[in-house]
Scaffold this motif. Sequence first.
Motif, short mmCIF file in Angstrom:
data_model
loop_
_atom_site.label_atom_id
_atom_site.label_comp_id
_atom_site.label_asym_id
_atom_site.label_seq_id
_atom_site.Cartn_x
_atom_site.Cartn_y
_atom_site.Cartn_z
N GLY A 69 36.04 5.27 7.61
CA GLY A 69 35.56 5.42 8.98
C GLY A 69 34.80 6.69 9.25
N ALA A 70 34.86 7.66 8.34
CA ALA A 70 34.12 8.91 8.55
C ALA A 70 32.62 8.64 8.50
CB ALA A 70 34.51 9.92 7.49
N ASP A 71 31.85 9.44 9.22
CA ASP A 71 30.40 9.28 9.26
C ASP A 71 29.74 10.64 9.22
OD1 ASP A 71 27.91 7.89 9.55
OD2 ASP A 71 27.89 8.43 11.67
N ARG A 72 28.66 10.74 8.44
CA ARG A 72 27.83 11.95 8.37
C ARG A 72 28.66 13.17 7.95
NH1 ARG A 72 25.17 10.42 13.85
NH2 ARG A 72 26.24 12.25 14.61
N ASN A 73 29.41 13.01 6.89
CA ASN A 73 30.15 14.13 6.32
C ASN A 73 29.38 14.72 5.14
OD1 ASN A 73 33.73 13.88 6.82
ND2 ASN A 73 32.11 13.17 8.17
N ILE A 74 29.50 16.02 4.97
CA ILE A 74 28.87 16.72 3.84
C ILE A 74 29.95 17.46 3.08
CG2 ILE A 74 27.26 18.53 3.16
CD1 ILE A 74 25.62 17.87 5.65
N VAL A 75 29.97 17.26 1.76
CA VAL A 75 30.88 17.98 0.87
C VAL A 75 29.99 18.72 -0.11
CG1 VAL A 75 32.75 17.77 -0.81
CG2 VAL A 75 32.65 16.21 1.15
N SER A 76 29.85 20.04 0.05
CA SER A 76 28.82 20.74 -0.70
C SER A 76 29.27 22.14 -1.11
CB SER A 76 27.55 20.86 0.15
OG SER A 76 26.53 21.57 -0.52
N GLY A 77 28.91 22.52 -2.32
CA GLY A 77 29.10 23.89 -2.77
C GLY A 77 30.54 24.29 -3.00
N ASN A 78 31.43 23.34 -3.15
CA ASN A 78 32.85 23.64 -3.34
C ASN A 78 33.19 23.74 -4.83
OD1 ASN A 78 33.77 23.14 -0.37
ND2 ASN A 78 32.62 21.30 -0.92
N THR A 79 34.21 24.52 -5.16
CA THR A 79 34.78 24.51 -6.50
C THR A 79 36.15 23.85 -6.41
OG1 THR A 79 35.75 26.73 -6.21
CG2 THR A 79 33.57 26.59 -7.20
N ILE A 80 36.38 22.87 -7.29
CA ILE A 80 37.57 22.03 -7.22
C ILE A 80 38.17 21.98 -8.62
CG2 ILE A 80 38.46 19.77 -6.57
CD1 ILE A 80 35.75 19.47 -4.95
N THR A 81 39.42 22.42 -8.74
CA THR A 81 39.99 22.68 -10.06
C THR A 81 41.32 21.97 -10.28
OG1 THR A 81 38.96 24.88 -10.01
CG2 THR A 81 40.70 24.53 -11.63
N GLU A 82 41.41 21.20 -11.35
CA GLU A 82 42.65 20.64 -11.89
C GLU A 82 43.53 19.98 -10.84
OE1 GLU A 82 44.51 23.71 -14.24
OE2 GLU A 82 43.07 23.45 -15.86
N CYS A 83 42.94 19.02 -10.14
CA CYS A 83 43.71 18.27 -9.14
C CYS A 83 44.60 17.23 -9.82
CB CYS A 83 42.76 17.57 -8.17
SG CYS A 83 41.76 18.71 -7.19
N GLY A 84 45.68 16.85 -9.12
CA GLY A 84 46.57 15.83 -9.64
C GLY A 84 45.89 14.48 -9.75
N GLN A 85 44.93 14.18 -8.88
CA GLN A 85 44.14 12.96 -8.96
C GLN A 85 42.66 13.33 -8.90
OE1 GLN A 85 45.68 9.12 -8.93
NE2 GLN A 85 46.18 10.69 -10.42
N ALA A 86 41.89 12.78 -7.97
CA ALA A 86 40.44 13.01 -7.97
C ALA A 86 40.08 14.37 -7.38
CB ALA A 86 39.75 11.90 -7.18
N GLY A 87 38.97 14.92 -7.85
CA GLY A 87 38.46 16.15 -7.25
C GLY A 87 37.90 15.89 -5.86
N VAL A 88 36.99 14.90 -5.77
CA VAL A 88 36.47 14.43 -4.49
C VAL A 88 36.74 12.93 -4.41
CG1 VAL A 88 34.44 14.14 -3.03
CG2 VAL A 88 34.64 16.18 -4.47
N PHE A 89 37.51 12.52 -3.40
CA PHE A 89 37.82 11.09 -3.25
C PHE A 89 37.37 10.64 -1.87
CE2 PHE A 89 40.75 7.69 -1.81
CZ PHE A 89 40.36 6.73 -2.72
N THR A 90 36.56 9.59 -1.83
CA THR A 90 36.06 9.10 -0.55
C THR A 90 36.27 7.60 -0.47
OG1 THR A 90 33.78 8.58 -1.20
CG2 THR A 90 34.28 10.88 -0.71
N GLN A 91 36.44 7.12 0.77
CA GLN A 91 36.69 5.70 0.99
C GLN A 91 35.50 5.05 1.68
OE1 GLN A 91 40.57 5.86 3.05
NE2 GLN A 91 41.48 4.98 1.22
N ALA A 92 35.76 4.11 2.56
CA ALA A 92 34.72 3.33 3.21
C ALA A 92 34.09 4.13 4.34
CB ALA A 92 35.28 2.01 3.73
N CYS A 93 33.33 5.14 3.97
CA CYS A 93 32.65 5.98 4.96
C CYS A 93 31.15 5.69 4.90
CB CYS A 93 32.94 7.45 4.68
SG CYS A 93 32.58 7.93 2.97
N THR A 94 30.41 6.28 5.82
CA THR A 94 28.96 6.07 5.87
C THR A 94 28.24 7.41 5.90
OG1 THR A 94 29.08 5.89 8.29
CG2 THR A 94 29.12 3.84 7.03
#
Length: 461
Positions: free
Chosen positions: A245-270
């Motif tokens: 349901g999220a809309d017009r989100n930006i995920v940028s310039g982040n450092t993501i390290t050794e997560c238990g599952q996904a680094g970036v996880f997104t669902q049915a967004c637009t």
Amino acid sequence: MELLSRRNALLAGLATTTVVGGLAATASVAHAAPEVTGDGWISVLDHGAVGDGVTDDTAAIQAALTAAAGTGESLLFPAGRVFKVSNELVASGLTDFVILGYAATLMLGGAQPSTNGGKAVLRLTNCHRFKIIGLEVRDSDRTQQYDGIRVSSSSGGVIDGVTVRDVRFNGIVVFDAVPRQSDDIAITNCTTEGTRFGISSNGKDVRIINNHVAMDWPSTAEAQAKGGVWSAPSDYYDGICVWAGADRNIVSGNTITECGQAGVFTQACTNLVVADNTVTGCQLRGIEVDGSNGGTAPSGIAVGVTITGNVVTNCIGHINLVSARDVTVVGNRIENPNSSRAVSCIAINLNTTKTVVVGNYARQAHATFPAIYVTEASTDVTVAWNTVDAAVPHQAPADTVIIRRSGPGQIRTEGKFIAVGGIGVGNSVPATTPGSVVRKIEIFTSTGASLGWIPVYNSIS
């Protein structure tokens, strides 16, 4: 081959609370601590908070927040103090205010019960044009599942330079029971460490920019207890999440390290942009777009996704698309350095359509697993001009167009080449006889019917 989606059961815990964290963030701005004169500011000390790390300051800080709502003043946590709280703090109905906490800590200890982020150390609801700057939030005993900072039904917010450590649910989250009620929120220059989810959003115009999200899962006591094999239930899941349901989100310039599952996880967004992030060592995908909301059917479908300029390495799967439409995967660097790990660099999976994979660099150490994998269940996929260092560069259905270099000055095209309005071809073979035929190209109509072979000639010069 590759797992198409991930755990339905894993997401069940989220469904009970519809977790999300999203902030609309502009480019980060350095904030200098203002001179506090008493004019326009309320100190939590003025309402009885002690800040010695031992005294329970919950009631005093809540009194200060309530007073700020009544006077329109901003709230100061003086530097160098640790304010222990045992229950949720709520800022409600505040507009044009700042919560300033450089070098100050909100420490959760002896917490009242909370499951699945039902409570937050600091919750903002129905707040507008606000900033939270410089505060540290941490959980000292990890007995309850609190969010660190949670924003709902709010707008025009900035969370900058905040650190959240060891809370057992979301570090920083923008979440509404009905998605997109919160909008124009920016989360910038923040750090979340040791949280179940780092930063999450189901809002509108939420910008998650220049943050550091680290779980360091292989080093945790949980990893040791599980023998280094992640399984649910767990205290460590995804780094940055953009929920359904999220809309017009930006995920940028982040450092993501050794997560238990996904680094970036997104669902049915637009209208999602995932750009210029560095993702390493995650126990599931580096970047995953799952438009099926964790299921196997296209129940939601993600629409309008750009994945560009990211570095994704040493994950158990790297870039994975499930039930997505109108997607570009451009200019990323992806590497599987583990020769015994049979995972792809880019996977175009279940019910994904209208997808272009162009200009990426993919390095695959595994000897037999394809670097770029397109499932038979995906349609209208173009794979072009990627640099692939792998024993098996591609696996794709016959109708997937793949254009790649096959040698110095040469290209190879797999799939049907359809010409509309004529074509132009440059040839690498030197001309010996002007006008001689060098090779031929088969031309197809837009419906796939062959129009026969067209000769390709050398140039005269």
